[in-house]
Design an enzyme around this catalytic site. Structure first.
Site, PDB file in Angstrom:
ATOM      1  CB  CYS A 106      -2.993  -6.330   4.780  1.00 19.49           C
ATOM      2  SG  CYS A 106      -1.664  -5.273   5.398  1.00 19.49           S
ATOM      3  N   GLY A 107      -4.405  -5.118   7.714  1.00 14.91           N
ATOM      4  CA  GLY A 107      -4.742  -3.888   8.425  1.00 14.91           C
ATOM      5  C   GLY A 107      -3.857  -2.717   8.048  1.00 14.91           C
ATOM      6  CG  HIS A 108       0.300  -2.911   8.703  1.00 12.35           C
ATOM      7  ND1 HIS A 108       0.384  -2.119   9.817  1.00 12.35           N
ATOM      8  CD2 HIS A 108       0.732  -4.132   9.087  1.00 12.35           C
ATOM      9  CE1 HIS A 108       0.867  -2.826  10.832  1.00 12.35           C
ATOM     10  NE2 HIS A 108       1.083  -4.056  10.410  1.00 12.35           N
ATOM     11  CB  CYS A 109      -3.183  -2.967   2.936  1.00 12.47           C
ATOM     12  SG  CYS A 109      -1.789  -4.105   2.745  1.00 12.47           S
TER      13      CYS A 109
END
Length: 549
Positions: free
Chosen positions: A73-76
């Site tokens: 996950c890029g946001h993570c």
């Protein structure tokens, strides 16, 4: 570049999101012979949690904020440094609050227990209770996380026992909130404490003493917002019958904590986008031109009408009583020759267009243009009310179509050509709505081009794409990237969202079957010795794994 992306997501997209939807959860097999213990290990000061040590972590830490994440996950990945920094800051101040993380793709039992469907998801566990965790509602940066946790580690509101203490508290900050309650055990007071726990960027105080009520001219339960600008004080009386509503009070505080007219600057941008106010009225002007500066007065006069319904009566010391407007708005000045210059392309503007006004509906990113050249208070009020009444059509952005847009295997659509192509009654049109920066869009780009090649000579199937960050459509709002819509031939103007695996063969089945996937008989398990060894496609290739706005 990062800052520009934030702006484009805030004023160009329906919502400023920060989550990626859950992919199909596939547990990672533990290495043969590996046995996880209940020992608590750390990475960068963050507890590494799994099903074997989760209970121990809850028992040892009174306040535990847990991030459920996915490694892909890029946001993570972007949150990780801030999360680690927040953990270090809390430990440095000897806070009872700790931070932990769970790889929800590997720890499926925990992910299922706590209903994790998007990443990252943050939940606060208090006093060892694992049945009712509290959803995190703060900002996704180190300071925001620390402030949110600090508010929960101590009292959410300071008890002000006498007028002198209240005066000192009010003078200590540019903006403070005080709840006046005759009974601090009442339901209204409980709701106030709940709001104080969530709204962590404002200091909260609470009053019960009659002499403090009298000092501020109050006779009934009231929430007061004291500020060193604009009207100085706004009162929110507690309705004796309805009580105090947490969502309404939170929104009132968000609206009235801001100046009546905000200038868009580096210092104010976070407050402007974080206020969650549904309508933004923007006056674009050149501050270096004296004639344009004079427009600020009428703009400010009109702002009071739409900020919230304000009337006098019952408020102490003449303080206005405020009630939530059905459509509160935020009025913003944008200097086209200063900090606001980089915003102009997102509205299709140049500095030469100033002065001009735009109203933005944040829920769907619709932008409305005030056409007249007279920016009087009355004209501005009339325009805003007409937009709210649905009497003004939005002004939609459209890029210019490339010269060869309709000769490519994948047709390149823009706002002004979308209607004629997508709703062609003789064609079945499959459209990819994408963002140039979206990693999921980039991952499926080759498959979409291959699909275009496969159907480029087909009589009634068209493969197309549209950059949804540069083009806006009146009746279609895109919430995440990529979004795939199928527009079947015929006069009915139907639209079908594609939500299955994103590969060429599945796309083809969908198209050949008239815009729906054929039903396939349930698979019959084969004996292990006949296994092909093939892996099923993960949902990285499905519409559920996409960048949310």
């Amino acid at each position: 570049l990062v800052w520009l992306l934030v702006l484009s997501l805030a004023w160009l997209s329906p919502a400023l999101g920060g989550e990626e939807e859950d992919e199909e959860v596939v547990a990672e097999e533990e290495e043969e012979g590996e046995v996880l213990s209940d020992e608590l290990e750390e990475e960068d000061g963050v507890l590494v949690l799994h099903e074997h040590n989760f209970a121990r972590a809850l028992s040892e830490h009174r306040l535990l904020l847990v991030e459920f994440y996915a490694p892909w996950c890029g946001h993570c990945q972007r949150l990780a440094p801030a999360f680690a920094q927040a953990a270090a800051m809390l430990m440095d101040e000897s806070s009872p609050a700790r931070l932990g993380k769970v790889d929800a793709t590997a720890q499926t039992a925990l992910a299922n227990e706590f209903g994790i469907t998007s990443y990252p998801t943050l939940k606060l566990f208090r006093d060892g209770n694992r049945t009712h965790p509290l959803a995190y509602t703060g900002r996704m940066d180190a300071k925001g996380i620390v402030s949110w946790m600090q508010r929960r580690a101590g009292p959410s509101a300071m008890l002000l026992q006498d007028p002198d203490t209240a005066t000192t508290f009010i003078g200590s900050q540019d903006l403070v909130v005080i709840g006046f309650f005759k009974d601090l055990e009442s339901e209204a007071a409980r709701v106030f404490y709940e709001v104080a726990g969530d709204v962590v960027d404002m200091p909260f105080g609470v009053v019960e003493a009659a002499e403090v009520f009298e000092a501020y001219g109050l006779s009934a339960d009231t929430v007061c917002l004291f500020k060193k600008f604009d009207e100085g004080r706004a009162d929110f009386p507690v309705d004796p019958e309805r009580g105090l509503d947490a969502a309404e009070l939170t929104q009132l505080l968000r609206v009235h904590r801001l100046e009546l007219v905000m200038e868009f600057t580096n210092e104010t941008s976070d407050h402007i986008f974080g206020a969650k106010i549904p309508h933004h009225m923007l006056l674009f002007l050149n501050k270096s031109v004296s004639g344009q500066l004079e427009l600020r007065d009428d703009f400010r006069a009109a702002a009071g009408t739409f900020r919230g319904k304000v009337g006098h009566g019952g408020g102490g010391h003449g303080a206005p009583q405020c009630h939530l407007s059905p459509a509160p708005g935020l009025f913003v000045l944008v200097d086209v020759a200063g900090y606001g210059a980089d915003v102009l392309p997102f509205f299709g503007l140049t500095p030469a267009d100033a002065p001009t006004l735009r109203l933005v509906k944040m829920e769907n990113n619709r932008k409305y243009q005030m056409d007249q050249d007279v920016f009087s208070e009355a004209a501005i009020r009339t325009f805003v009310q007409a937009v709210l009444d649905g009497k003004v059509k939005p002004r939609l952005l459209s890029a210019e179509p490339p010269e060869d847009w309709d000769t490519r295997p994948v047709k390149v659509l823009v706002g002004k050509t979308f209607e004629q192509v997508a709703y062609d009654e003789t064609k079945n049109v499959f459209v990819k709505f994408y963002a140039p920066w979206c990693s999921h869009c980039q991952a499926m780009a080759a498959a979409w081009e291959e699909l275009g090649e496969r159907y480029k000579d087909h009589e009634d199937i068209v493969i197309a794409e549209l950059d949804a960050t540069a083009n806006e459509l009146e009746n279609i709002t895109i919430h995440g990237f990529p979004t795939l819509h199928y527009f079947p031939a015929g006069p009915d103007r139907k639209m079908v969202e594609y939500k299955s695996t994103r590969d060429v063969e599945t796309f083809s089945k969908f198209l050949e079957n008239g815009g729906k996937l054929p039903e396939e008989p349930p698979a019959v398990p084969k004996p292990p010795e006949n296994s092909t060894g093939r892996e099923e496609p993960s949902s990285l290739g499905t519409a559920e794994s996409r960048d949310e706005l």
